[in-house]
Write a protein that holds these residues in place. Structure first.
Motif, short mmCIF file in Angstrom:
data_model
loop_
_atom_site.label_atom_id
_atom_site.label_comp_id
_atom_site.label_asym_id
_atom_site.label_seq_id
_atom_site.Cartn_x
_atom_site.Cartn_y
_atom_site.Cartn_z
N ARG A 1 -8.91 97.64 5.75
CA ARG A 1 -8.80 98.39 7.01
C ARG A 1 -10.13 98.45 7.74
NH1 ARG A 1 -5.65 103.82 7.42
NH2 ARG A 1 -4.27 102.60 8.71
N GLN A 2 -11.24 98.48 7.02
CA GLN A 2 -12.56 98.60 7.65
C GLN A 2 -12.94 97.39 8.49
OE1 GLN A 2 -15.16 99.50 4.36
NE2 GLN A 2 -14.36 101.58 4.14
N ARG A 3 -12.19 96.31 8.39
CA ARG A 3 -12.46 95.14 9.23
C ARG A 3 -12.20 95.43 10.70
NH1 ARG A 3 -9.96 89.90 6.24
NH2 ARG A 3 -10.90 90.21 4.19
N GLY A 4 -11.51 96.53 10.97
CA GLY A 4 -11.24 96.92 12.35
C GLY A 4 -9.93 96.38 12.85
N VAL B 1 -1.41 95.74 -6.27
CA VAL B 1 -0.76 94.54 -5.75
C VAL B 1 -1.49 94.04 -4.51
CG1 VAL B 1 1.36 93.65 -4.70
CG2 VAL B 1 1.49 95.05 -6.76
N PHE B 2 -1.88 94.95 -3.62
CA PHE B 2 -2.61 94.58 -2.41
C PHE B 2 -3.91 93.86 -2.79
CE2 PHE B 2 -5.21 94.97 1.32
CZ PHE B 2 -4.33 94.97 2.39
N ARG B 3 -4.65 94.43 -3.73
CA ARG B 3 -5.92 93.84 -4.15
C ARG B 3 -5.68 92.47 -4.81
NH1 ARG B 3 -7.75 97.93 -6.58
NH2 ARG B 3 -6.89 97.46 -8.59
N ASP B 4 -4.64 92.35 -5.62
CA ASP B 4 -4.32 91.07 -6.25
C ASP B 4 -4.01 89.98 -5.23
OD1 ASP B 4 -4.61 92.26 -8.75
OD2 ASP B 4 -2.44 92.34 -9.16
N ILE B 5 -3.30 90.34 -4.18
CA ILE B 5 -2.87 89.35 -3.18
C ILE B 5 -3.94 89.08 -2.13
CG2 ILE B 5 -1.21 88.95 -1.30
CD1 ILE B 5 0.92 90.28 -3.09
N VAL B 6 -4.58 90.14 -1.62
CA VAL B 6 -5.52 90.00 -0.52
C VAL B 6 -6.96 89.77 -1.01
CG1 VAL B 6 -6.45 91.15 1.55
CG2 VAL B 6 -4.04 91.39 0.97
N GLY B 7 -7.28 90.32 -2.18
CA GLY B 7 -8.63 90.14 -2.71
C GLY B 7 -9.53 91.34 -2.51
N GLU B 8 -9.01 92.38 -1.87
CA GLU B 8 -9.77 93.61 -1.67
C GLU B 8 -8.79 94.77 -1.51
OE1 GLU B 8 -12.14 92.82 1.77
OE2 GLU B 8 -10.43 92.59 3.08
N PRO B 9 -9.24 95.99 -1.78
CA PRO B 9 -8.35 97.14 -1.65
C PRO B 9 -7.96 97.40 -0.19
CG PRO B 9 -10.40 97.74 -2.80
CD PRO B 9 -10.57 96.35 -2.28
N PRO B 10 -6.84 98.11 0.02
CA PRO B 10 -6.38 98.38 1.39
C PRO B 10 -7.43 99.10 2.24
CG PRO B 10 -4.74 99.12 -0.21
CD PRO B 10 -5.92 98.64 -0.99
N SER B 11 -8.14 100.04 1.67
CA SER B 11 -9.13 100.80 2.45
C SER B 11 -10.27 99.89 2.93
CB SER B 11 -9.68 101.96 1.63
OG SER B 11 -10.21 101.49 0.41
N MET C 1 -0.74 94.81 5.78
CA MET C 1 -1.97 94.30 6.38
C MET C 1 -1.96 94.54 7.89
SD MET C 1 -2.31 90.73 4.24
CE MET C 1 -3.74 90.10 5.11
N PHE C 2 -0.84 94.24 8.51
CA PHE C 2 -0.72 94.44 9.95
C PHE C 2 -0.86 95.91 10.30
CE2 PHE C 2 1.96 95.52 13.58
CZ PHE C 2 1.35 94.78 14.58
N LEU C 3 -0.16 96.78 9.57
CA LEU C 3 -0.20 98.22 9.87
C LEU C 3 -1.58 98.82 9.62
CD1 LEU C 3 3.26 99.27 8.37
CD2 LEU C 3 2.63 99.09 10.80
N LEU C 4 -2.27 98.35 8.60
CA LEU C 4 -3.61 98.88 8.30
C LEU C 4 -4.59 98.61 9.44
CD1 LEU C 4 -3.88 97.94 4.53
CD2 LEU C 4 -4.03 100.26 5.47
N ARG C 5 -4.45 97.48 10.10
CA ARG C 5 -5.41 97.11 11.14
C ARG C 5 -4.93 97.41 12.54
NH1 ARG C 5 -8.12 91.66 9.80
NH2 ARG C 5 -9.40 92.27 11.57
N SER C 6 -3.68 97.84 12.68
CA SER C 6 -3.19 98.10 14.03
C SER C 6 -2.76 99.55 14.25
CB SER C 6 -2.01 97.17 14.36
OG SER C 6 -0.94 97.42 13.48
#
Length: 140
Positions: free
Chosen positions: A112-115, A99-109, A71-76
């Motif tokens: 990442r779009q949150r900026g 796994v990312f979607r299961d834990i965070v609730g949305e796909p990594p891509s 999560m940190f790397l995707l946004r930084s």
């Protein structure tokens, strides 16, 4: 004379040692038998006591730790999702995305779009965005 410890305190210290190893080496290929050796218990006992102590299995804890770092790397960074997937310890992009979607609730891509991360102290931002093992949304 060293302080007297109970068997429970000693067992908790050994579990904490194994969890600390997971925190330090989350990107490495960790397995339950190796972690159980760190805790000086059998693999089955390690899984049972880890879950009873920390509220989740060692595998789920490790997955959550890896996703937290991703999560940190995707946004930084602007590194690819595949590179981040491999760097945090997943060997398959499909497994990482699931796994990312299961834990965070949305796909990594989509995440990442949150900026980029907001300009607040890192400890606050990480706590706010930390995925929960109890099904609650980040920051709740």
């Amino acid at each position: 004379m060293p302080p007297v410890t109970t068997g429970t305190e000693d067992a908790n210290r050994r579990l904490l040692r194994a969890r600390d190893a997971m925190d330090r080496a989350y990107a490495e290929d960790l397995d339950v038998p190796g972690l159980a050796r760190i805790a000086h218990v059998s693999p089955a006992h390690f899984i049972r006591t880890f879950r009873a102590t920390f509220g989740e299995t060692p595998n789920r804890y490790l997955q959550r730790r890896r996703v937290e770092r991703a999560m940190f790397l995707l946004r930084s960074t602007d590194r690819s999702v595949t590179d981040i997937c491999m760097d945090v310890g997943f060997s398959s992009l499909g497994t990482f995305s699931r796994v990312f979607r299961d834990i965070v609730g949305e796909p990594p891509s989509v995440y990442r779009q949150r900026g980029p991360l907001p300009p607040v102290p890192t400890c606050f931002a990480m706590r706010w965005a930390r995925p929960s093992s109890f099904g609650e949304a980040p920051g709740e």
